[in-house]
Design an enzyme around this catalytic site. Structure first.
Site, PDB file in Angstrom:
ATOM      1  N   GLU A  87       4.585  -0.516   1.445  1.00 36.52           N
ATOM      2  CA  GLU A  87       4.724  -0.690  -0.002  1.00 36.52           C
ATOM      3  C   GLU A  87       4.730  -2.155  -0.434  1.00 36.52           C
ATOM      4  OE1 GLU A  87       8.227   1.335  -1.366  1.00 36.52           O
ATOM      5  OE2 GLU A  87       7.653   3.253  -0.475  1.00 36.52           O
TER       6      GLU A  87
ATOM      7  N   GLU B 139       0.839  -1.198   0.000  1.00 35.32           N
ATOM      8  CA  GLU B 139       0.000   0.000   0.000  1.00 35.32           C
ATOM      9  C   GLU B 139       0.875   1.249   0.000  1.00 35.32           C
ATOM     10  OE1 GLU B 139       0.862   1.557   2.919  1.00 35.32           O
ATOM     11  OE2 GLU B 139       1.807  -0.341   3.502  1.00 35.32           O
TER      12      GLU B 139
END
Length: 359
Positions: A323, A180
């Site tokens: 991430e 994310e």
């Protein structure tokens, strides 16, 4: 409101998710016992191969084609000063995912993982990332003043995650990871975690990407205010996400549900994807069978989420980058374990006396 995905109710989606296949897991377990090495000596690597066999319904499988889905979204709560940086960073980093300019991209090259950033709710369009049909809204509302989003927006985000998995399944991907990007998403994740885990906000909230002690106190105060104002129903995941969640969390919830529907293993990253995994497990309990935990986030609720899911991680690296960095870091380990399982000679083939399973 009955949640629907392409006019299919949540109950039908749950009907498409089946527990991991016990027969395949038994066969995989027997294969490990026959391999010419000390029994159970690869520990969690043996366990995960057995689990993936059950996920795929096949004791012989490949993990060669690997993908990372990164849900990118902005959160209106940044207006409250709960972050060190502004929303412009979300767009900049999302753009970097399409170049060799982000940590997780470099890590993914090493781990041979294809990266798929999704603009599910960034405050601006990013030409390299934004695609028609994926974006739900231009960020969420400020949960300190009003609900983050509508119930319908939550479901649209879940649907987007499911659809992304279905597309990658058709393209032949064997395993997926979750990531994310979104300034303010440790605030929304902490709020969702506090409600679903029934924990005090102080216990589940950390400094995120570098807040001071004073900044953390403010963050905790804002989360408490939002929960008190909106009174999210912990028995209703969609209500919790709509009131204090984020579009990235909802999208990742869909990825975990989609993985279970498609019989694809989905690797959790850290805190934020762990919150999404818990949301998916609360919506469809059998989806937990298709989740793999990569590492323990340094965020306070990292271990709590894994305990709630009853899933053990591989790595303890004090990582909190997000991430999908922790998720892709575990892929080489998974491949090592799988190749020993597939390639190593058996006791019978080598003429070595077989180890006995001791009780």
């Amino acid at each position: 409101m009955t949640a629907k995905y392409n006019n299919i109710t949540l109950e039908i989606i749950k009907g498409k998710i089946h527990p991991a296949d016990a027969k395949s897991m038994t066969e995989a377990r027997h294969r490990w016992i026959s391999v010419a090495k000390p029994l159970f000596s690869l520990g969690k690597l043996e366990d995960v191969v057995i689990r993936i066999a059950g996920m795929k319904g096949n004791p012989e499988f490949s993990l060669k084609k690997r993908g990372l889905i990164i849900m990118c979204a902005d959160n209106g709560v940044v207006e409250e000063g709960v972050t060190q940086t502004g929303q412009e960073v979300t767009a900049a980093v999302a753009d970097n995912f399409t170049k060799r300019a982000a940590s997780v991209v470099i890590m993914s090259e090493v781990a041979q993982v294809d990266v798929f950033p999704v603009d599910i709710g960034m405050a601006v369009d990013v030409p390299s990332v934004t695609k028609a049909g994926q974006k739900i809204a231009y960020g969420t509302k400020n949960m300190a003043k009003e609900p983050s989003m509508t119930r319908n927006e939550v479901w649209q985000a879940i649907e987007t995650g499911i659809r992304m998995v279905e597309e990658l399944k058709k393209q032949g991907y064997d395993i997926l990871a979750t990531g994310e990007m979104g300034i303010g998403n440790t605030t929304t994740s902490s709020a969702v975690a506090a409600v679903l885990l029934e924990k005090p906000v102080e216990e589940v909230t950390g400094k995120g990407a570098g807040l001071t002690g004073e900044g953390l106190e403010k963050k905790i105060k804002v989360i408490k205010q939002a929960i008190s104002m909106h009174q999210p129903d912990r028995e209703d995941v969609l209500d919790v996400l709509a009131k204090v969640g984020g579009l990235d969390i909802a999208g990742l919830t869909g990825v975990f549900l989609g993985g279970a529907m498609c019989r694809l293993p989905v690797v959790m990253d850290g805190f934020i994807s762990g919150v999404a995994a818990l949301c998916a497990a609360r919506l469809a309990p059998d989806s937990r069978d298709y989740m793999i935990a990569s590492h323990i986030s340094r965020e306070p609720a990292g271990q709590m989420l894994l305990d709630a899911l009853d899933i053990s991680p591989f790595l303890t690296c004090d990582m909190f980058l997000g991430e999908g960095s922790g998720a892709v870091a575990v892929f080489p380990l998974l491949e090592m374990g799988l190749q020993v399982y597939l390639q190593m000679s058996t006791f019978e083939e080598t003429g070595i006396e077989k180890y006995e399973v001791l009780k």
